[in-house]
Scaffold this motif. Sequence first.
Motif, PDB file in Angstrom:
ATOM      1  N   ALA A 208       4.178  -9.623   2.557  1.00  0.00           N
ATOM      2  CA  ALA A 208       4.488  -8.781   3.473  1.00  0.00           C
ATOM      3  C   ALA A 208       5.870  -8.646   4.202  1.00  0.00           C
ATOM      4  CB  ALA A 208       3.314  -8.086   4.687  1.00  0.00           C
ATOM      5  N   GLY A 209       6.439  -9.979   3.750  1.00  0.00           N
ATOM      6  CA  GLY A 209       7.939 -10.311   4.355  1.00  0.00           C
ATOM      7  C   GLY A 209       8.154  -9.703   5.818  1.00  0.00           C
ATOM      8  N   GLU A 210       9.050  -9.239   6.175  1.00  0.00           N
ATOM      9  CA  GLU A 210       9.307  -8.978   7.630  1.00  0.00           C
ATOM     10  C   GLU A 210       8.073  -8.160   8.375  1.00  0.00           C
ATOM     11  OE1 GLU A 210      13.022  -7.057   7.731  1.00  0.00           O
ATOM     12  OE2 GLU A 210      13.902  -8.211   6.393  1.00  0.00           O
ATOM     13  N   MET A 211       7.150  -7.490   7.568  1.00  0.00           N
ATOM     14  CA  MET A 211       6.238  -6.813   8.242  1.00  0.00           C
ATOM     15  C   MET A 211       4.758  -7.587   8.467  1.00  0.00           C
ATOM     16  SD  MET A 211       6.226  -3.192   6.419  1.00  0.00           S
ATOM     17  CE  MET A 211       7.719  -2.016   6.456  1.00  0.00           C
ATOM     18  N   GLU A 212       5.021  -8.740   8.203  1.00  0.00           N
ATOM     19  CA  GLU A 212       3.898  -9.590   8.359  1.00  0.00           C
ATOM     20  C   GLU A 212       3.309  -9.799   9.886  1.00  0.00           C
ATOM     21  OE1 GLU A 212       0.812 -11.689   7.030  1.00  0.00           O
ATOM     22  OE2 GLU A 212       2.438 -11.610   5.608  1.00  0.00           O
ATOM     23  N   GLY A 213       2.220  -9.471  10.165  1.00  0.00           N
ATOM     24  CA  GLY A 213       1.673  -9.429  11.585  1.00  0.00           C
ATOM     25  C   GLY A 213       1.721  -8.418  12.473  1.00  0.00           C
ATOM     26  N   MET A 214       2.603  -7.250  12.014  1.00  0.00           N
ATOM     27  CA  MET A 214       2.745  -6.251  12.834  1.00  0.00           C
ATOM     28  C   MET A 214       1.412  -5.394  12.837  1.00  0.00           C
ATOM     29  SD  MET A 214       6.710  -5.478  11.411  1.00  0.00           S
ATOM     30  CE  MET A 214       6.826  -3.864  12.389  1.00  0.00           C
ATOM     31  N   SER A 215       1.124  -4.495  13.623  1.00  0.00           N
ATOM     32  CA  SER A 215       0.092  -3.717  13.772  1.00  0.00           C
ATOM     33  C   SER A 215       0.737  -2.404  12.834  1.00  0.00           C
ATOM     34  CB  SER A 215      -0.236  -3.189  15.120  1.00  0.00           C
ATOM     35  OG  SER A 215       0.863  -2.291  15.657  1.00  0.00           O
ATOM     36  N   VAL A 216      -0.486  -1.540  12.324  1.00  0.00           N
ATOM     37  CA  VAL A 216      -0.237  -0.523  11.705  1.00  0.00           C
ATOM     38  C   VAL A 216       0.562   0.562  12.572  1.00  0.00           C
ATOM     39  CG1 VAL A 216      -1.989  -0.680   9.888  1.00  0.00           C
ATOM     40  CG2 VAL A 216      -2.457   0.562  11.927  1.00  0.00           C
ATOM     41  N   ASN A 217       0.457   0.480  13.742  1.00  0.00           N
ATOM     42  CA  ASN A 217       1.119   1.464  14.649  1.00  0.00           C
ATOM     43  C   ASN A 217       2.631   1.153  14.780  1.00  0.00           C
ATOM     44  OD1 ASN A 217      -1.223   2.810  15.333  1.00  0.00           O
ATOM     45  ND2 ASN A 217      -1.802   1.570  17.213  1.00  0.00           N
ATOM     46  N   GLN A 218       2.853  -0.228  14.642  1.00  0.00           N
ATOM     47  CA  GLN A 218       4.393  -0.471  14.742  1.00  0.00           C
ATOM     48  C   GLN A 218       5.311  -0.011  13.501  1.00  0.00           C
ATOM     49  OE1 GLN A 218       3.416  -4.718  15.673  1.00  0.00           O
ATOM     50  NE2 GLN A 218       5.444  -4.667  16.884  1.00  0.00           N
ATOM     51  N   ILE A 219       4.310   0.098  12.262  1.00  0.00           N
ATOM     52  CA  ILE A 219       4.795   0.761  11.186  1.00  0.00           C
ATOM     53  C   ILE A 219       4.856   2.130  10.954  1.00  0.00           C
ATOM     54  CG2 ILE A 219       4.948  -1.693  10.207  1.00  0.00           C
ATOM     55  CD1 ILE A 219       2.732  -0.622   8.313  1.00  0.00           C
ATOM     56  N   GLY A 220       4.181   2.753  11.958  1.00  0.00           N
ATOM     57  CA  GLY A 220       4.064   4.131  11.769  1.00  0.00           C
ATOM     58  C   GLY A 220       3.030   4.564  10.646  1.00  0.00           C
ATOM     59  N   GLY A 221       2.075   4.010  10.372  1.00  0.00           N
ATOM     60  CA  GLY A 221       1.142   4.387   9.399  1.00  0.00           C
ATOM     61  C   GLY A 221       0.491   3.116   8.358  1.00  0.00           C
ATOM     62  N   SER A 222      -0.257   3.209   7.390  1.00  0.00           N
ATOM     63  CA  SER A 222      -0.615   2.143   6.529  1.00  0.00           C
ATOM     64  C   SER A 222       0.314   1.749   5.784  1.00  0.00           C
ATOM     65  CB  SER A 222      -2.025   2.889   5.860  1.00  0.00           C
ATOM     66  OG  SER A 222      -1.517   3.432   4.825  1.00  0.00           O
ATOM     67  N   LEU A 223       0.228   0.173   5.536  1.00  0.00           N
ATOM     68  CA  LEU A 223       1.030  -0.435   4.578  1.00  0.00           C
ATOM     69  C   LEU A 223       0.866   0.154   3.052  1.00  0.00           C
ATOM     70  CD1 LEU A 223       3.073  -2.672   4.571  1.00  0.00           C
ATOM     71  CD2 LEU A 223       1.196  -4.290   3.908  1.00  0.00           C
ATOM     72  N   GLY A 224      -0.328   0.720   2.597  1.00  0.00           N
ATOM     73  CA  GLY A 224      -0.491   1.175   1.410  1.00  0.00           C
ATOM     74  C   GLY A 224       0.102   2.319   1.287  1.00  0.00           C
ATOM     75  N   VAL A 225       0.416   3.316   2.241  1.00  0.00           N
ATOM     76  CA  VAL A 225       1.384   4.550   2.098  1.00  0.00           C
ATOM     77  C   VAL A 225       2.763   4.147   1.921  1.00  0.00           C
ATOM     78  CG1 VAL A 225       2.290   6.468   3.477  1.00  0.00           C
ATOM     79  CG2 VAL A 225      -0.107   6.065   3.627  1.00  0.00           C
ATOM     80  N   LEU A 226       3.214   2.889   2.792  1.00  0.00           N
ATOM     81  CA  LEU A 226       4.447   2.403   2.463  1.00  0.00           C
ATOM     82  C   LEU A 226       4.771   2.065   0.773  1.00  0.00           C
ATOM     83  CD1 LEU A 226       5.302   0.906   5.636  1.00  0.00           C
ATOM     84  CD2 LEU A 226       6.179   2.876   5.133  1.00  0.00           C
ATOM     85  N   LEU A 227       3.767   1.221   0.540  1.00  0.00           N
ATOM     86  CA  LEU A 227       3.913   0.409  -0.811  1.00  0.00           C
ATOM     87  C   LEU A 227       3.642   1.527  -1.958  1.00  0.00           C
ATOM     88  CD1 LEU A 227       1.475  -2.392  -0.140  1.00  0.00           C
ATOM     89  CD2 LEU A 227       3.803  -2.652  -0.703  1.00  0.00           C
ATOM     90  N   THR A 228       3.380   2.665  -1.718  1.00  0.00           N
ATOM     91  CA  THR A 228       3.234   3.737  -2.683  1.00  0.00           C
ATOM     92  C   THR A 228       4.075   4.820  -2.589  1.00  0.00           C
ATOM     93  OG1 THR A 228       1.348   4.852  -1.435  1.00  0.00           O
ATOM     94  CG2 THR A 228       0.608   3.254  -3.159  1.00  0.00           C
ATOM     95  N   ALA A 229       5.089   4.782  -1.928  1.00  0.00           N
ATOM     96  CA  ALA A 229       6.359   5.686  -1.620  1.00  0.00           C
ATOM     97  C   ALA A 229       7.295   5.593  -2.570  1.00  0.00           C
ATOM     98  CB  ALA A 229       6.748   5.740  -0.238  1.00  0.00           C
ATOM     99  N   ALA A 230       7.024   5.953  -3.902  1.00  0.00           N
ATOM    100  CA  ALA A 230       7.871   5.727  -5.024  1.00  0.00           C
ATOM    101  C   ALA A 230       9.187   6.451  -4.681  1.00  0.00           C
ATOM    102  CB  ALA A 230       7.539   6.550  -6.275  1.00  0.00           C
ATOM    103  N   THR A 231      10.336   5.426  -5.264  1.00  0.00           N
ATOM    104  CA  THR A 231      11.673   5.704  -5.255  1.00  0.00           C
ATOM    105  C   THR A 231      12.219   5.906  -6.518  1.00  0.00           C
ATOM    106  OG1 THR A 231      12.423   3.358  -5.361  1.00  0.00           O
ATOM    107  CG2 THR A 231      11.733   4.244  -3.113  1.00  0.00           C
ATOM    108  N   GLU A 232      13.312   6.234  -6.945  1.00  0.00           N
ATOM    109  CA  GLU A 232      14.241   6.305  -7.951  1.00  0.00           C
ATOM    110  C   GLU A 232      13.992   5.070  -8.718  1.00  0.00           C
ATOM    111  OE1 GLU A 232      18.111   7.567  -7.671  1.00  0.00           O
ATOM    112  OE2 GLU A 232      17.808   9.618  -6.849  1.00  0.00           O
TER     113      GLU A 232
END
Length: 207
Positions: free
Chosen positions: A87-111
């Motif tokens: 999880a890199g820099e996000m290790e140990g953070m709460s889901v509230n700190q990242i504004g939602g679930s990690l799964g959502v961030l991981l599946t936000a496709a980019t170009e």
Amino acid sequence: MTKIFIARHAETDWNRYKRIQGGGSDTPLNETGLRQVKCLAGRLATEKLEAIVSSPLGRARVTAEAIAREHGQVAIEFEPDLREIDAGEMEGMSVNQIGGSLGVLLTAATEDGLPRLPGGESLNDVRDRAWRVIEKLVERFPDGEVLIVSHYFVVLSLVCRVLGLPPEAIRRFRMNTGSLSVIEVDAAGTRLIVYNESCFQVDSKPW
């Protein structure tokens, strides 16, 4: 045919309180988790396991050890490729700190495809290293039963791979701590025959 039992490690306090618990965290099981491993070990006690392969992280190791005690002649092998996503820099953070679930961030496709976490991994990275473990086990035990003990994103990445789904499809699944899934692999392909079997009902806790 190779039958592979895939256990997700049992519960920790970080699961309960929704802190990001990736490959850089070695958190212990809590009381609920200890009950889950006892139940999971009982479920697998009568299976004819030829190998037990676990992530080296403590929460997976303790889960694997409880199961191994029911299979006295089977030693645990520790496989770094079964570690949870980095999880890199996000290790140990709460889901509230990242504004939602990690799964959502991981599946936000980019170009460029699925994102890699800052200082960490992408779901593609996790899927590829975990599937190498499956391939090695199929080669070693072409007609056997084996167990792997791993983590949320690893297990879901494997499930998607077996079902022919893209890694971002993990958002369509939920998985309990201390749960069991089972796949079969043979010349005809791969099949998911059990998913998220739990000894007792608990809330789904991705982290």
